[in-house]
Motif scaffolding. Structure first.
Motif, short mmCIF file in Angstrom:
data_model
loop_
_atom_site.label_atom_id
_atom_site.label_comp_id
_atom_site.label_asym_id
_atom_site.label_seq_id
_atom_site.Cartn_x
_atom_site.Cartn_y
_atom_site.Cartn_z
N GLN A 135 -7.63 -5.41 3.38
CA GLN A 135 -8.56 -5.42 2.27
C GLN A 135 -9.65 -6.75 2.62
N ASP A 155 -2.74 6.11 -1.62
CA ASP A 155 -3.81 5.32 -1.41
C ASP A 155 -4.06 4.04 -2.36
N SER A 165 0.88 -1.20 -0.09
CA SER A 165 -0.04 -0.04 -0.28
C SER A 165 1.01 1.17 0.17
N PRO A 210 -5.79 3.89 5.42
CA PRO A 210 -4.42 3.45 5.87
C PRO A 210 -4.00 4.25 7.57
N GLU A 213 -5.19 -1.39 7.04
CA GLU A 213 -5.66 -1.42 5.84
C GLU A 213 -6.11 -2.80 5.29
N ILE A 256 -3.02 0.17 -3.86
CA ILE A 256 -2.42 -1.16 -3.55
C ILE A 256 -2.14 -1.82 -4.53
#
Lengths: 111, 113
Positions: free
Chosen positions: B102, A97, A93, B97, B100, A99
């Motif tokens: 997912q 912002d 990341s 963040p 984070e 990934i």
């Protein structure tokens, strides 16, 4: 531009062995690094998340390490089992912002 | 909690047709993402959103549009589908963040003929 590389692309090991999967990234300015597992035809499941200030994280038989300065992470799987067979992906990341994912290592544990 | 859900699971389109993929999450996550996954290419970010009413381009945004009118929903639109858009599409959501992790949906398989 951040690039994430995973080596090897595929790996077969006998059941019971310990193994290491590798992930490298080109830009050390990351928020965190995640390891995911993906089974065929399924979505991704997060295994471990390491913050940029951390060196490692552990969950059961899994241990992930992070060396941000060298742009490397490893996922260590102890006492492998056939149920560990899957594709393992790492992702970083970045500060924008986004990934960025590696292409994954396809792991096959031989019974 | 259902987590992240995607609709539809599978769709076949003809070149030039349009469609919308729906992603919904019930975890009150601020961030949502759309990815496509192709053999040999890994996951590539199409668009993402850092909050209701906001969207941003990812790595491969051309040919797609998105909207985030409600915090829990993130829509991916194909205005004029092309065979190159044949892929598996994944939606994901997360907190901002640095925390984070997912959470991914099960995916939508799209075939464009």
């Amino acid at each position: 531009k951040q690039e994430v590389t995973q080596i090897p692309a595929a790996l077969s090991v006998p059941e019971g062995e310990n193994l290491v999967l590798n992930c490298s990234f080109t830009d050390s300015a990351i928020y965190n690094l995640q390891w995911f597992r993906q089974d065929p035809g399924k979505g991704l499941t997060s295994l471990l998340l390491i913050q940029s200030s951390q060196r490692e994280q552990t969950s059961g038989r899994l241990n992930a390490s992070l060396d941000k300065s060298s742009g490397r992470s490893t996922l260590y799987i102890a006492a492998s089992q056939p149920g560990d067979s899957a594709t393992y992906l790492c992702a970083v990341s970045d500060r924008d912002d986004k990934i960025i994912f590696g292409k994954g290592t396809r792991l096959h544990i031989l019974p | 909690n259902a987590g992240v859900t995607q609709t539809p699971k599978f769709r076949v389109l003809k070149t030039g047709q349009s469609m919308t993929l729906l992603c919904a999450q019930d975890m009150n996550h601020e961030y949502m993402y759309w990815y496509r996954q192709d053999p040999g290419m890994g996951l590539r970010l199409i668009h993402y959103s850092v909050g209701e009413g906001t969207t941003a381009k990812g790595e491969v945004p051309d040919g797609y549009n998105v909207s985030r009118l409600k915090k829990q929903n993130f829509l991916l639109g194909l205005e004029s589908a092309a065979p190159s858009q044949t892929s598996v599409y994944f939606c994901a959501s997360s907190y901002p963040p640095p925390w984070e992790t997912q959470y991914f949906g099960p995916g939508t398989r799209l075939l464009v003929l």
